[in-house]
Scaffold this motif. Structure first.
Motif, PDB file in Angstrom:
ATOM      1  N   ALA A  83       0.839  -1.194   0.000  1.00  0.00           N
ATOM      2  CA  ALA A  83       0.000   0.000   0.000  1.00  0.00           C
ATOM      3  C   ALA A  83       0.872   1.241   0.000  1.00  0.00           C
ATOM      4  N   GLU A 111      -1.316   7.162  -0.307  1.00  0.00           N
ATOM      5  CA  GLU A 111      -1.236   6.388   0.926  1.00  0.00           C
ATOM      6  C   GLU A 111      -2.458   5.480   1.072  1.00  0.00           C
ATOM      7  N   GLY A 112      -2.210   4.211   1.438  1.00  0.00           N
ATOM      8  CA  GLY A 112      -3.284   3.253   1.635  1.00  0.00           C
ATOM      9  C   GLY A 112      -3.825   2.641   0.354  1.00  0.00           C
ATOM     10  N   ASP A 117      -8.210   0.635  -0.175  1.00  0.00           N
ATOM     11  CA  ASP A 117      -8.334  -0.132   1.076  1.00  0.00           C
ATOM     12  C   ASP A 117      -7.456  -1.378   1.051  1.00  0.00           C
TER      13      ASP A 117
END
Length: 419
Positions: free
Chosen positions: A165, A195-196, A253
């Protein structure tokens, strides 16, 4: 006086029926040129030649399938016309194919059965369903443009280095057919880390005049609609994404751990190119469908006439006794229509034994041997270039012998009804 009035009909009967029939029987015992008496050799050839054996086999299939289907469809249509408000329009639409010749109907179905979905109506309809469910890929070929990717179009192309991620993935492909690159394809853009999320781009890694493999450069276009897979360490697919117009994709996610990004094999599934209805394997069912389309209207009209003569009191009495509509249809309507159904069925057997012109117009030359029937074999042997009138006469006599039992059954039924 009676003979005077019958004489013209008798003359025509002898000239057009009796004499040709007798001479055909005599001619079947002679060779190709008609000079040498060869007894039953022509009849032996009917059952030993592969093409003629195929014709006999196909005629058996026709007799076993088509009369029953035409009768059944005509019965269903006749019953439906009594239940719908627009029965007149329905009857007209179903009976309309009878207004044209079988040859013309064959030409219509020859076009409808074309393999190319852009020309053949049936394959065009199948393609609409296929496109709706998205079974076809956006590409048919491709290769990894750099050692960063490994795999094939059958297994998909996997990025060698795992990503996590907040990282990006660049999937460059080459050897893509130019005509498969959409005209509205956009310039590929190097992905930006988020990010993520795992972001990336899949693009056609080819630049006119050369370039650096594995690097997004100007004039290199993104691949839209590609299926991108996010695979976990065990090889399972945890997420899938579809690339946009510029080839960009994103996985949101994303949990902890390392993953491998891959161009899924679905991207390279060939689109629907059409069913070969006119090919050797499906030509006989294709011609049967065309034939049923024509004759279903005839069966419907005859059966509807018989249905209108059934006493409605009998049907109402069955319903009053608690019979369901299906029981009324199966145990009352069908038995009372048995004489009419037998007329349609026997008539269709005779017609099917003589089927000829619709096969000639539907089946292309390359698959006529596979769609061959006895009547067509007789014509092709005698007048289709072979010019073997001895064998052609034998085939005609063989067909005549096949029709005689059905005609005798029909005459017997007529006599029974008159009595």
């Amino acid at each position: 006086m009676a003979l005077l009035f019958l004489a013209p009909a008798l003359i025509f009967l002898v000239v057009w029926i009796v004499y040709p029939t007798g001479w055909t029987i005599v001619r079947s015992f002679f060779d190709r040129g008609g000079d040498e008496f060869i007894a039953f050799d022509n009849y032996k050839e009917i059952f030993t030649t592969d093409t003629l054996q195929t014709a006999i086999k196909n005629n058996v299939i026709w007799v076993a399938v088509v009369p029953a289907l035409v009768t059944a469809i005509g019965l269903v249509f006749a019953v439906l016309t009594e239940r719908i408000a627009w029965s007149t329009a329905f009857k007209t639409a179903v009976f309309m194919p009878m207004a044209i010749s079988l040859f013309a109907a064959g030409v219509i179905w020859r076009i409808m059965d074309e393999k190319d979905p852009s020309r053949g109506t049936i394959n065009a309809a199948i393609k609409v369903v296929d496109d709706t469910f998205g079974s076809g890929g956006v590409l048919t070929a491709g290769q990894a443009s750099s050692p960063q990717l490994t795999g094939s179009v059958e297994q998909g192309f996997v990025l060698r280095n795992p990503v996590s991620a907040g990282e990006t993935a660049s999937l460059g492909l080459t050897a893509i057919p130019p005509d498969e690159v959409p005209a509205d394809a956009r310039q590929a853009v190097e992905p930006r880390a988020v990010e993520g999320e795992i972001t990336g781009v899949v693009w056609r890694d080819f630049k006119p005049g050369g370039g650096r493999p594995g690097v997004v450069e100007p004039e290199e276009l993104g691949i839209a609609g590609a299926t991108i897979e996010l695979r976990d360490p065990g090889g399972g697919v945890s997420q899938t994404a579809t690339s946009g117009a510029g080839g960009a994709f994103v996985f949101r996610d994303v949990g902890p751990g390392e993953f491998r990004v891959a161009v899924g094999p679905q991207t390279f599934q060939e689109p629907f190119t059409g069913v070969s209805w006119l090919g050797p394997k499906l030509i006989t069912p294709a011609v049967m469908i065309a034939y049923i389309w024509v004759w279903a209207g005839f069966a419907m009209v005859i059966i509807a006439a018989g249905l209108s003569s059934i006493s409605r009191e009998v049907l109402e009495a069955a319903r009053t006794d608690g019979a369901t509509e299906w029981q009324v249809f199966r145990r009352v309507t069908v038995p009372m229509l048995a004489p009419v159904l037998s007329v349609v069925f026997i008539t269709m057997i005779i017609n099917v034994l003589k089927v000829f012109d619709i096969i000639l117009s539907v089946a292309p030359q390359s698959s006529q041997d596979d769609a061959n029937v006895i009547a067509l074999a007789m014509w092709r042997t005698s007048f289709g270039g072979v010019n073997d009138f001895g064998l052609g006469s034998a085939i005609a006599v063989f067909l005549f012998l096949l029709v005689i039992p059905v005609l005798a059954l029909n005459i017997r039924r007529f006599k029974r009804e008159e009595a």
